[in-house]
Design a protein around this motif. Structure first.
Motif, PDB file in Angstrom:
ATOM      1  N   PHE A   1       0.576  -1.324  -0.034  1.00 34.80           N
ATOM      2  CA  PHE A   1      -0.002  -0.260  -0.457  1.00 34.80           C
ATOM      3  C   PHE A   1       1.077   1.162  -0.246  1.00 34.80           C
ATOM      4  CE2 PHE A   1      -2.397   3.067   2.308  1.00 34.80           C
ATOM      5  CZ  PHE A   1      -3.331   3.130   0.870  1.00 34.80           C
ATOM      6  N   TYR A   2       1.484   1.499   0.999  1.00 35.74           N
ATOM      7  CA  TYR A   2       2.534   2.871   0.997  1.00 35.74           C
ATOM      8  C   TYR A   2       3.434   2.860   0.606  1.00 35.74           C
ATOM      9  CZ  TYR A   2      -0.403   3.324   5.275  1.00 35.74           C
ATOM     10  OH  TYR A   2      -0.975   2.830   6.028  1.00 35.74           O
ATOM     11  N   SER A   3       4.074   1.768  -0.812  1.00 33.44           N
ATOM     12  CA  SER A   3       4.699   2.021  -1.502  1.00 33.44           C
ATOM     13  C   SER A   3       4.184   2.371  -2.885  1.00 33.44           C
ATOM     14  CB  SER A   3       5.899   0.943  -2.028  1.00 33.44           C
ATOM     15  OG  SER A   3       4.702  -0.554  -2.624  1.00 33.44           O
ATOM     16  N   SER A   4       2.486   2.470  -2.744  1.00 31.92           N
ATOM     17  CA  SER A   4       1.939   2.889  -4.040  1.00 31.92           C
ATOM     18  C   SER A   4       1.338   4.489  -4.376  1.00 31.92           C
ATOM     19  CB  SER A   4      -0.147   2.210  -4.501  1.00 31.92           C
ATOM     20  OG  SER A   4      -0.268   2.638  -3.413  1.00 31.92           O
ATOM     21  N   LYS A   5       1.042   4.615  -5.165  1.00 30.09           N
ATOM     22  CA  LYS A   5       0.873   6.536  -5.825  1.00 30.09           C
ATOM     23  C   LYS A   5       0.059   6.618  -4.484  1.00 30.09           C
ATOM     24  CE  LYS A   5       1.548   7.300  -9.977  1.00 30.09           C
ATOM     25  NZ  LYS A   5       0.568   6.991 -11.757  1.00 30.09           N
TER      26      LYS A   5
END
Lengths: 221, 579
Positions: free
Chosen positions: A175-179
């Motif tokens: 999640f936190y490495s996604s846009k």
């Protein structure tokens, strides 16, 4: 269905196909959305060998439809939509977990086995696999394994706690490495700029300041 | 065998350089600028940070969100191709010994991703034997190398400050960047611990120095190599300008096999395997310069046996491969609760620490002989694979926005936790000087060859009590700094004598040095003080191999200063026809 029958049903894979189909549709839709944030072609410098490996990984799948559907529900329980940002599945997390499990095979057994453990637990408790349970039942099940301190000393739940910790970490990674996730966490870098030091209001907030020496010798813009 | 033949190139070069990293790049640059005809052999592919880009890419542009792979052990965006294990290129160990060997295989080598920590050795660093009776003195002193450090600072660019410290000499520095928030807290806490903190010394251009290179854009991604050439990589800063002279032929994917010698024992060329067509080639030249890395250069010399050099080229002394040593390393990490819930802004800064601590104590008063420096990190990094891992160990321990929660959890409350704890990480690592010892060495393993048929290296390396005691001192110091800062240590704090205080594995810090050391006595050294082989006057080694000892400083700056010095000696010698 009594416990023995339900376990047998699970083993034969005769989980209600309607539920499974719905979950898969949902997942496909969300995966499509998420893929919009992923490159169709590789956009980073790769050696030919790396490019070949990455394309192969992107085109392969490890988890079956039922596992993906279960993971989708679980990831969205871990990271749901809120007033700041979207959900894990909107950010493509289940697809990421599928990909990373091929790339880093040590995820495969804990995740696959954990999903199975979860289904078996739900069969025993509610006579249905996890995705067929009511939302209330799903949360009730998750509450048993999501709080390590609460579950401490409960040998029966221990595998579930480990599994949930693992899923929580994978979901956060995806999640936190996604846009969506990067915007949520508020990371503001990765863009050309000129570093002028800690903003004045932040220095003030912490009651700290640069020395005369630093102000004199450091670069300013 | 019908197809196997050796193709000899007709050109006779002034110099053949093996390896394109810091040492080889500097030699290629200096010699080609002086008008010499140079052939540069590189075992990996061409690479140009301007074209082969991972800088400014987002984590979701990596299929694994930046996680490491076998080919990129420091993460999927890291610019260094190679790693600890390379398919078809094994190395072996003596039983019970460990050596981690990072091999770069690309133009520019390890300089494409290094930390750019650019420290001069000080006057004491060349004369450690005189101070503590261990190891040996260098055949040169600070005064011999100072003019080259001065030129290097201005040619390549390095930021820092002149602090007037005796063994951390002043230089020609660009202005350093201001400390980040966590660095201000580190400075405060370290000062309380009586540890000096000064601006970092890194080779990144905080101001432009010429028209070919841009200034730093503060993305914090030097490990991805800079497309603006604002940090030092041999590929961008040395090889590109060298190519523009028209005096250099770069042959990539060329794995050197042997240095060829004639009946008089002089070097005449280098044989190599072209990895693209797997054919055998030979290039000839007046001078051969090895810069393949300390261990690869030693391996090449040991594998280059001839009637005049039965023990390996230039190895009548038997010292080639010996005195192998790396920097020591130990680290702790954790988080700083006062940074919880912090305001967001872009604090990428340069790709490294804005402040560091040079060695601050006197070893005469300590139970270990050599020092270390401290590197710091922390703050609001770009999220990637591994983000927020193990939050159940944190979110039950500290109130989140004033509310005490249960460890673990999920849902909206968990999202709040990730936001709250983000950017509070802080940590530090020591990089220290190990003693170069004769019984730490690499040799040819006669039983094993790589896929090119080249015999491989076998490593015999162990740390001694000196290094373990130094690691213990590091850990105790770091604990005190973390404590004085109010930080919580989450890793690296459980070490003790049983695990050598968390001391890194030899080789792991990737500062290999000492295998082809210089000295005045040909019986105890392979090279003279000009990086020139005692027994083969047209053979030079300009990587970490020539180091007698490696100080508590990262070795790259000294590799380059020595390579520049050796290159000028070569230019002069060729003019005088003295080789």
């Amino acid at each position: 269905m009594d416990r023995r029958q339900s376990l047998k049903a699970l083993a034969l894979g005769s989980v209600s196909s309607a539920v499974l189909l719905d979950a898969c549709k949902l997942m496909d839709k969300k995966t499509e959305e998420a893929k919009a944030g992923l490159p169709g072609e590789l956009t980073i410098y790769r050696t030919p060998e790396e490019a070949e490996r990455d394309k192969k990984i992107l085109a392969s799948h490890y988890y079956n439809d039922h596992e993906m559907a279960t993971m989708t529900v679980l990831c969205d329980i871990i990271i749901p939509k809120d007033e700041v940002s979207g959900s894990a599945s909107e950010a493509g997390v289940p697809a990421f977990i599928d990909t990373i499990s091929i790339d880093i095979p040590s995820h495969q057994v804990p995740v696959r086995g954990g999903l199975r453990w979860l289904d078996v637990q739900c069969m025993r408790r509610y006579g249905k696999p996890f995705i067929e349970c009511t939302q209330q039942q799903q949360i009730e099940m998750v509450d048993l394994i999501a709080y390590p301190e609460r579950a401490k000393g409960n040998a029966e739940l221990a595998p579930g706690v480990s599994f949930f910790n693992h899923m929580r970490d994978l979901t956060a990674s995806g999640f936190y490495s996604s846009k969506i996730g990067i915007a949520d966490i508020g990371y503001m870098g990765n863009t050309p700029n000129q570093w002028n030091g800690v903003p004045a209001d932040v220095l003030k907030q912490y009651g700290i300041s640069y020395t005369e020496k630093e102000l004199k010798e450091c670069v300013s813009y | 065998m019908g197809e196997l033949q050796i193709k000899k190139q007709p050109t006779r070069y002034d110099a053949i350089i093996v390896g394109s990293g810091a040492g080889g790049g500097m030699a290629a640059y200096t010699l080609s600028k002086a008008g010499l005809k140079v052939c540069l052999l590189e075992a990996g592919p061409m690479y140009d940070p301007k074209k082969d880009i991972t800088q400014f890419k987002w984590p979701y542009e990596s299929v694994r969100r930046g996680a490491s792979t076998k080919t990129r052990p420091f993460g999927d965006f890291d610019a260094c191709l190679g790693g600890w294990e390379i398919d078809g290129e094994p190395y072996t160990h003596a039983e019970g010994d460990q050596w981690m060997w990072w091999r770069a295989r690309m133009l520019g080598g390890r300089t494409n991703h290094w930390g750019r920590i650019s420290l001069r050795f000080g006057p004491h660093d060349f004369k450690r034997y005189s101070i503590d009776g261990l190891g040996d003195n260098w055949p040169i002193g600070y005064e011999d190398i100072k003019p080259y450090y001065d030129k290097l600072d201005q040619l390549v660019g390095v930021f820092g400050t002149n602090e007037g410290l005796e063994n951390d000499p002043d230089g020609f520095f660009l202005p350093p960047p201001k400390p980040r928030l966590h660095e201000l807290f580190i400075k405060e806490a370290a000062t309380k611990t009586n540890v000096r903190v000064i601006p970092g010394r890194l080779s990144m251009l905080t101001k432009p120095i010429n028209s070919e290179r841009g200034a730093c854009v503060y993305c914090g991604q030097c490990n991805r190599a800079c497309q603006f050439y604002a940090d030092f990589s041999s590929s961008s800063v040395f090889i590109q300008p060298a190519l523009k002279t028209g005096n250099i032929d770069v042959i990539c994917n060329a794995m050197a096999r042997e240095v060829i010698t004639n009946n008089e024992g002089k070097a005449t060329g280098v044989s190599y395997v072209n990895k693209d067509d797997m054919m055998e080639y030979e290039v000839s030249g007046k001078i051969v310069i090895l810069a393949a890395s300390a261990c690869e250069s030693a391996r090449l010399m040991l594998n280059s046996k001839s009637p005049r050099h039965p023990n390996g080229l230039g190895n009548g002394s038997g010292v080639v491969g010996k005195y192998l040593h790396d920097s020591t390393g130990a680290a702790v990490g954790g988080y700083l609760p006062k940074l919880f819930g912090r305001k967001r802004y872009n604090e990428d800064g340069v790709g490294g620490m804005h402040v560091y601590s040079p060695w601050w104590l006197d070893n005469k008063k300590l139970d270990f002989p050599r020092g270390y420096h401290i590197e710091y990190w922390g703050g609001m990094d770009m999220p990637a694979y591994g983000f927020g891992g193990g939050i159940q160990g944190k979110n039950g321990k500290h109130p989140v926005n004033g509310k005490q929660k249960e460890a673990g959890g999920y849902g909206k409350s968990l999202k709040e936790d990730y936001r709250f704890f983000y950017g509070a990480g802080v940590g530090m690592a020591g990089r220290g000087e190990a003693i170069a010892r004769e019984d730490n060495y690499c040799e040819i393993d006669n039983n094993v060859v790589d896929k090119f048929g080249i015999p491989v290296l076998k490593f015999h390396t162990k740390y001694s009590d000196y290094e373990v005691k130094q690691a213990r001192h590091m850990k105790e110091t770091f604990r005190e700094i973390m404590h004085n800062m109010g930080a919580v240590i989450t890793w690296g704090d459980t070490d003790d004598d049983k695990n050598e205080w968390g001391l890194s594995t030899p080789g792991e810090i990737i500062h290999e040095a000492g295998t082809v050391r210089m000295g005045d006595d040909p019986k105890k050294s392979a090279l003279n003080k000009w990086n020139q082989a005692h027994e083969c006057q047209n053979l030079f080694v300009v990587d970490g191999g020539p180091f007698v000892s490696q100080a508590d400083k990262n070795i790259t700056w000294t590799i380059m200063a020595l390579s520049m010095r050796a290159s000028e000696y070569i230019i002069d010698g060729l003019k005088k026809n003295s080789f």
